[in-house]
Design a protein around this motif. Structure first.
Motif: not given
Length: 699
Positions: A581-582, A617-624, A630-637
């Motif tokens: 999700n994003l 702007g912020l793109a906050d990604y969450n990947l299963q 990769q971590t849930q933090d370093n994949i964000d933009m």
């Protein structure tokens, strides 16, 4: 040069025509001559995207000439720049009018772009020798690279004539020609089998001719007219041939790849308009129209296969494609103000677009398919009422019903119900308050997309069956939207004005599982201006806006898939099948303030102004499923369309005499932009596999 000669000739002819009737002549107006010195650093194309800032002189002219019953006006702006425009109009009051105008504008994308191709600006791009490679040397072409500018220039010349001599009958005729030339970026490649991605300079050589004709009858009580709009678009370059580096070592390298560009087309629209005054202070308006757009294009009888295979021949049912779009519209509006406490509006609108283009059957080996023709129609009916209530209140409720039918598999029909109400209060002299609410309910019956049409395609319907039940595409998805807004305008004294406003919008895509689920925004604005006698005037403003959107998706890296692989709710979880999700958010702050000091009233004025706009702007990604590192933090933009623009201006205006004013000014502008998609831009970018190079140009 021919265009400039034509403009000058027309202007001189019409000027002489009007002056031939002159009596009791009177000439007045303004002439401005400006000199500018600039110092630009950084991205010059961005600063001059739609401007022409450079050292030199330019001018503005506004002249008005009147004689007994005749008039002539001439206006020229930015004379000497690439953004110059001219307008001349004249005629005899109550009998006829004419005009001639000319304008041009530059659109600058990128200066000093680079490519290893030669032939930039023509219909053929090629190169010799070995194509550049990525790796450690990625990021720049050889010194022999072609350097060019991504820029286009539009020039438009128009003229028109209006005849009122036989009132209440009238006639309007106008013609124009617009030419657009230059270069813009386009994409090619995306080939299978390890192909290359290319960014290419697409040549622009367009010409559009337009004719407008309207005749009718106009009085205060009744109006009727018939009009014709006709345009012809011509593109001198309809195909862009280029050597594809994907085929550098195959026989196919001798055959250039090709991109099709906009084809020639023609368009006309015929309209009937009417209006009539009715009893009870009412008026009825009608607008009926029909249009047709046609084009023709030669089709390619081959497609790109892959690096090893080169070109693949295909069979077409017709080598030419004839495009035709027809549209119809019917608009009816009734407005009424029977009493001072009530005004009303009722409307009905209908629009239909019919696609009568060719259906071409394409045979590519075992695959057979046709192009899809898209038609749609819209019906919109609604009403609004303005009700004056006791206590200095005015209530305006409204309702709109919109039904859309279209040739589309997932949602062939949508219905929008929009309810709104605005309330205004002006019970005291120094305050006006407004509040409003709008509710949009969009409904639609989802349908399973049928891909495998018998005898037409060889596609995997199984994959669609397992995924589509969860998908609701946001442009047609059922949703509820609530919008609230409130504003206050205060003017406690004659020299003080204050405005405050707030707006909130929430959209809920209620049936969506895969796709955009939520969109919301909040906006606050404030402005004030204050005048201190005849000494100074101060102003300031502040705007804040925050938007958020949330989408939920599933990665599917195979076809066909099983039902479990396509299920986002408890489905199979692997590196090829997982949910993600994003949440995107944008926060924008804008503020500014200014001051005018009347040092010597009506003689010397000093003006200062500062404006700033900042967007974060912020793109906050969450990947299963996360890869190594990769971590849930370093994949964000965090740098997601971030920018800031600041402008400071200072100006002194001295009215030396009644006929002469002198201005001295200084302006400073700074623009900073950061985005994850563009930061670290390289001309030669290696793909994630390390085996494929993508060739960019700087666009």
């Amino acid at each position: 040069m021919k265009l400039k000669i034509a403009i000058s000739s027309i202007i001189l002819f019409l000027a002489a025509f009007s002056l031939a009737f002159a009596e009791e002549k009177k000439l007045e107006g303004e002439v401005t001559i400006s000199g500018e010195s600039t110092n630009i650093s950084g991205n010059r194309a961005s600063l001059n995207e739609y401007r022409d800032l450079r050292d030199g002189f330019y001018g503005d002219v506004n002249l008005r000439y009147n004689s007994a019953g005749y008039f002539l006006n001439f206006e020229g702006t930015d004379i000497g720049r690439n953004t110059q425009s001219y307008h001349l109009d004249g005629g005899k009051w109550g009998q006829f009018k004419y005009f001639v105008d000319y304008d041009q504008i530059k659109h600058n994308f990128t200066f000093d772009a680079r490519t290893f191709y030669t032939g930039v600006g023509t219909d053929r791009l090629t190169y010799t020798g070995v194509v550049p490679v990525g790796g450690a040397a990625a990021g720049a072409f050889t010194p022999s690279a072609t350097i060019f500018d991504y820029a286009s220039e539009r020039k438009r010349l128009g003229a028109g004539f209006n005849l009122d001599l036989a009132k209440p009958f009238f006639l309007d005729v106008s013609v124009s020609r617009e030419e657009k030339k230059g270069l813009k970026p386009t994409a090619a490649g995306a080939l299978t089998g390890g192909g290359y991605g290319l960014e290419l300079p697409e040549p622009l050589d367009y010409r559009t001719d337009v004719l407008k004709l309207e005749m009718g009858y106009a009085t205060k009580a009744f109006f009727a007219s018939a009009s014709l709009y006709y345009s012809e678009f011509r593109n001198e370059i309809e195909k862009l041939y280029h050597r594809n580096p994907a085929y550098a070592n195959t026989a196919a390298s001798a055959v250039p790849d090709v991109i099709t560009l906009p084809p020639d087309n023609s368009h006309y629209k015929f309209s009937l308009k009417g209006a009539a005054t009715l009893p009870l202070n009412s008026r009825f308006n009608a607008n009926l129209g029909f249009s047709k757009t046609k084009s023709e294009a030669d089709l390619l009888n081959y497609i790109s296969a892959n690096v090893a295979g080169g070109w693949s021949a295909i069979t077409l049912s017709d080598p030419k494609f004839n495009g035709e779009l027809d549209s119809q519209n019917y608009d009816f509006v009734l407005t009424s103000n029977p009493v001072s406490s009530l005004d009303a509006k009722v409307f009905y609108k209908y629009y239909k677009k019919s696609n009568k283009s060719d259906e071409i059957t394409t045979t590519d080996g075992a695959s057979v398919f046709k192009n899809h023709l898209f038609d749609y129609n819209k019906e919109n009916i609604g009403a609004s009422f303005g009700l004056k209530l006791p206590g200095h209140l005015k209530l305006t409720p409204a309702y709109s019903y919109l039904k859309v039918k279209r040739e589309r598999g997932d949602f062939p029909e949508n219905v929008d119900h929009t309810y709104s109400a605005d309330l205004k209060w002006d019970g005291v002299e120094f305050l006006t308050a407004k509040a409003g609410y709008e509710r949009l309910n969009r409904t639609g019956d989802w349908k399973q997309i049928i891909l495998a049409i018998p005898g037409v395609g060889n596609v995997n319907q199984n994959t669609a069956n397992f995924v589509e039940p969860y998908v609701r595409r946001f442009d047609v998805a059922p949703m509820n939207r609530d919008t609230y807004q409130v504003s206050f305008d205060l003017y406690p004294t004659d020299n003080l004005n204050i405005g405050i406003g707030y707006r909130n919008k929430r959209t809920d895509f209620k049936d969506t599982i895969l796709g955009l689920r939520e969109d919301k925004s909040d906006e606050i604005n404030f402005d004030i201006d204050y005048t201190v006698g005849s000494f100074a005037k101060f102003s300031a403003y502040y705007d804040y806006e925050k938007t958020k959107s949330f989408q939920f998706q599933r990665r599917l890296n195979a076809s066909p898939i099983t039902a479990a692989q396509g299920n986002p709710d408890g489905g199979i979880l692997t590196a090829n099948f997982y949910n993600w999700n994003l949440e995107q958010s944008f926060t924008t702050d804008s503020f500014g303030f200014g001051a005018d000091f009347f040092v010597v009233p009506k003689k010397l004025t000093l003006t200062f102004r500062y404006d700033s706009v900042k967007s974060d702007g912020l793109a906050d990604y969450n990947l299963q499923w996360l890869l190594a590192g990769q971590t849930q933090d370093n994949i964000d933009m965090s740098n997601w369309e971030d920018y800031r623009k600041q402008v400071f201006q200072a100006k002194a205006v001295y009215d030396a005499t009644k006929s002469l004013a002198l201005t001295l000014g200084y302006a400073y502008e700074r623009y900073e932009y950061s985005d994850a998609l563009y930061d670290g831009y390289k001309y030669i970018a290696t793909s994630s596999t390390g085996t494929v190079n993508n060739y960019l140009t700087g666009a």
